[in-house]
Design a protein around this motif. Structure first.
Motif, PDB file in Angstrom:
ATOM      1  N   GLY A  29      84.433 -27.817   7.312  1.00 12.22           N
ATOM      2  CA  GLY A  29      84.541 -26.375   7.122  1.00 12.22           C
ATOM      3  C   GLY A  29      85.963 -25.876   7.265  1.00 12.22           C
ATOM      4  O   GLY A  29      86.908 -26.426   6.683  1.00 12.22           O
ATOM      5  N   ALA A  61      74.952 -15.158   6.163  1.00 10.47           N
ATOM      6  CA  ALA A  61      76.235 -14.478   6.156  1.00 10.47           C
ATOM      7  C   ALA A  61      76.099 -13.004   5.883  1.00 10.47           C
ATOM      8  O   ALA A  61      76.774 -12.191   6.474  1.00 10.47           O
ATOM      9  CB  ALA A  61      77.137 -15.121   5.105  1.00 10.47           C
ATOM     10  N   ALA A  68      75.930 -19.863   8.335  1.00  7.63           N
ATOM     11  CA  ALA A  68      77.196 -19.362   7.826  1.00  7.63           C
ATOM     12  C   ALA A  68      78.274 -19.535   8.893  1.00  7.63           C
ATOM     13  O   ALA A  68      78.026 -19.369  10.084  1.00  7.63           O
ATOM     14  CB  ALA A  68      77.074 -17.893   7.431  1.00  7.63           C
ATOM     15  N   GLU A  69      79.479 -19.864   8.456  1.00 10.61           N
ATOM     16  CA  GLU A  69      80.572 -20.109   9.394  1.00 10.61           C
ATOM     17  C   GLU A  69      81.263 -18.807   9.759  1.00 10.61           C
ATOM     18  O   GLU A  69      81.358 -17.877   8.958  1.00 10.61           O
ATOM     19  CB  GLU A  69      81.578 -21.080   8.774  1.00 10.61           C
ATOM     20  CG  GLU A  69      82.591 -21.618   9.764  1.00 10.61           C
ATOM     21  CD  GLU A  69      83.503 -22.664   9.147  1.00 10.61           C
ATOM     22  OE1 GLU A  69      84.076 -23.466   9.889  1.00 10.61           O
ATOM     23  OE2 GLU A  69      83.631 -22.660   7.903  1.00 10.61           O
ATOM     24  N   ASP A  87      80.247 -18.572   0.410  1.00  7.85           N
ATOM     25  CA  ASP A  87      79.567 -18.482   1.691  1.00  7.85           C
ATOM     26  C   ASP A  87      79.167 -17.057   2.033  1.00  7.85           C
ATOM     27  O   ASP A  87      78.063 -16.820   2.534  1.00  7.85           O
ATOM     28  CB  ASP A  87      80.475 -19.048   2.781  1.00  7.85           C
ATOM     29  CG  ASP A  87      79.749 -19.257   4.104  1.00  7.85           C
ATOM     30  OD1 ASP A  87      78.560 -19.615   4.075  1.00  7.85           O
ATOM     31  OD2 ASP A  87      80.368 -19.068   5.164  1.00  7.85           O
ATOM     32  N   ARG A  88      80.047 -16.102   1.764  1.00 11.15           N
ATOM     33  CA  ARG A  88      79.810 -14.734   2.208  1.00 11.15           C
ATOM     34  C   ARG A  88      79.248 -13.820   1.135  1.00 11.15           C
ATOM     35  O   ARG A  88      78.579 -12.841   1.465  1.00 11.15           O
ATOM     36  CB  ARG A  88      81.139 -14.153   2.715  1.00 11.15           C
ATOM     37  CG  ARG A  88      81.572 -14.755   4.034  1.00 11.15           C
ATOM     38  CD  ARG A  88      80.813 -14.134   5.172  1.00 11.15           C
ATOM     39  NE  ARG A  88      80.737 -15.020   6.329  1.00 11.15           N
ATOM     40  CZ  ARG A  88      80.110 -14.731   7.443  1.00 11.15           C
ATOM     41  NH1 ARG A  88      79.475 -13.577   7.568  1.00 11.15           N
ATOM     42  NH2 ARG A  88      80.062 -15.583   8.441  1.00 11.15           N
TER      43      ARG A  88
END
Length: 433
Positions: A62, A189, A201-202, A290-291
């Motif tokens: 990531g 996210a 989600a990171e 991702d977002r």
């Protein structure tokens, strides 16, 4: 299509921001300061390296790998910087199978390249700290005689393993956020459910929690040669970007909201001139996926012109002008069209307001990346000129953002902060709508 008015509704954005992504981005400047202070306290200030390493290997997943790519862009040709992603996925250990939601990294392993040895520096970075594969990698590095540094949460398994392999332990600074529990019971996210519970989600601010101690270590070992005070001043640059891109700033003065609105309903092609801009473009593509749940293609000039040219004559590039007044819109879905975003680092060049680095073009704040008008007559390199000609020939909109800061790290911070906020705004507006 995205309802642009949602971007100017701070209350709607806050309701959609279930995991406080905007707050995490607003706090990255503070995380950089904390990370630098804790790194010095952990022993970095007293470190006396015996010359510059032959190569730096950055292992993780990531944002940790993204931080390694950005270190390579800042370091340039001064030192070989290699990122080490997971190399294999084996059986999950029995103790890991007992976990209710096994981590994504359970069963993954990392492998040092054959050339790694006593002349090299191995940096292992993770926000979790209990990945068995990374602990095994630390043992590999110790057996090979590598110098080792670990960026991990204090008290984690990897932080404890760092002491066993005589590694320099650098703490990972978590975000200072309120309770992230979603009152609607949703995850992800932007509030959308995630199909796999072990793929959360990171944290969008984790990049700088990795990059700050990594760059401090690189500066100490001679891998980079940044201007004096560059790292602490980067936190100030990130704070300035957070003010420009704050949720209550209207879209016409908020460059991140303006960029999000332009990318809505498009297929973004993220083009970059130079390694710094390329690192920012790759980060933007990852965060858009991702977002915002949006696919984007990133690449560097000039080779990206060949890689993406076929799209300009396909269904995304040869469509009708969306602003064509006479086009029949009855029962016609909104078309997906190409949108080229060109990111550049133009050191020493002033923005539209004449300031160092410029402003976004319409805002009153200076110092951030500026939007370059399409009809600007300033000299351009051959690759950039070709990019503009290709887009104009196929009636594809090209938006150019550049940072004119002399400091490479500050220019990188400008571009990353703008695109990070834009990706999050795009996802939140879609969720709020």
């Amino acid at each position: 299509m995205l309802d642009d008015t949602l971007l100017d509704d701070p209350a709607a954005l806050q309701r959609a921001d279930h995991d406080h992504a905007l707050l995490a981005l607003a706090g990255v400047g503070a995380r950089v300061r904390t990370a630098l202070r804790l790194a010095d306290a952990a022993g970095l200030a007293a470190l006396r390296p015996e010359g510059r390493p032959r190569g730096v290997l950055v292992a993780g997943h990531g944002s940790a790998l993204t931080a390694g790519e950005m270190l390579a862009a800042v370091a340039g040709t001064a030192c070989l910087v290699t990122v080490l992603p997971p190399s294999d996925a084996g059986p999950v250990a029995r103790e890991d199978r007992r976990l209710r939601a096994p981590a994504f990294t359970a069963g993954l392993s990392w492998q040092l390249p054959g050339w790694a040895g006593p002349l090299d520096l191995l940096v292992i970075a993770t926000a979790d700290g209990d990945e068995r594969g990374l602990i095994g990698l630390a043992e590999q590095g110790y057996a090979r005689g590598c110098a080792i540094a670990v960026i991990a949460p204090a008290g984690s398994g990897l932080a404890e393993a760092a002491l066993q392999v005589r590694a320099l332990p650098l703490p990972f600074v978590p975000p200072a956020l309120p309770d992230q529990e979603d009152p609607d019971g949703r995850a992800g996210a932007t509030g959308r459910g995630v199909a796999e519970p072990d793929l959360p989600a990171e944290d969008p601010g984790a990049l700088w929690a990795f990059l700050a101690p990594l760059l401090a270590l690189a500066e100490k070992t001679g891998v980079t040669q940044l201007p004096s005070g560059s790292l602490p001043a980067t936190a100030d640059r990130l704070d300035e970007s957070a003010v420009r891109c704050r949720p209550d700033a209207a879209a016409y003065i908020n460059p991140a909201k303006g960029l999000a609105a332009r990318l809505a309903g498009t297929v973004p092609l993220l083009w970059a001139e130079g390694p710094l801009a390329a690192a920012a473009a790759n980060r933007f593509a990852a965060l858009l996926a991702d977002r915002a749940g949006r696919p984007a293609l990133a690449g560097s000039l000039p080779q990206v012109l060949l890689a993406h040219r076929g799209m300009f004559v396909g269904q995304f590039g040869a469509g009708a002008d969306p602003d064509d007044f006479f086009r029949d819109r009855i029962d016609e879905p909104d078309p997906l069209l190409l949108q080229v975003l060109l990111l550049r680092h133009t050191p020493g060049r002033s923005g539209p307001d004449g300031s160092d680095g410029g402003a976004e073009g319409r805002g009153e704040d200076s110092g951030g990346p500026y939007e370059q008008p399409a009809d600007d007559d300033a000299p351009r390199g051959l690759a950039v000129s070709r990019a503009h000609r290709l887009a104009a020939a196929h009636e594809v909109r090209l938006t150019e953002f550049a940072s004119g800061r002399q400091d490479r790290l500050h220019a990188l911070a400008d571009l990353v902060a703008l695109t990070d906020f834009a990706a999050v705004y795009l996802g939140l507006a879609a969720e709020a709508g």
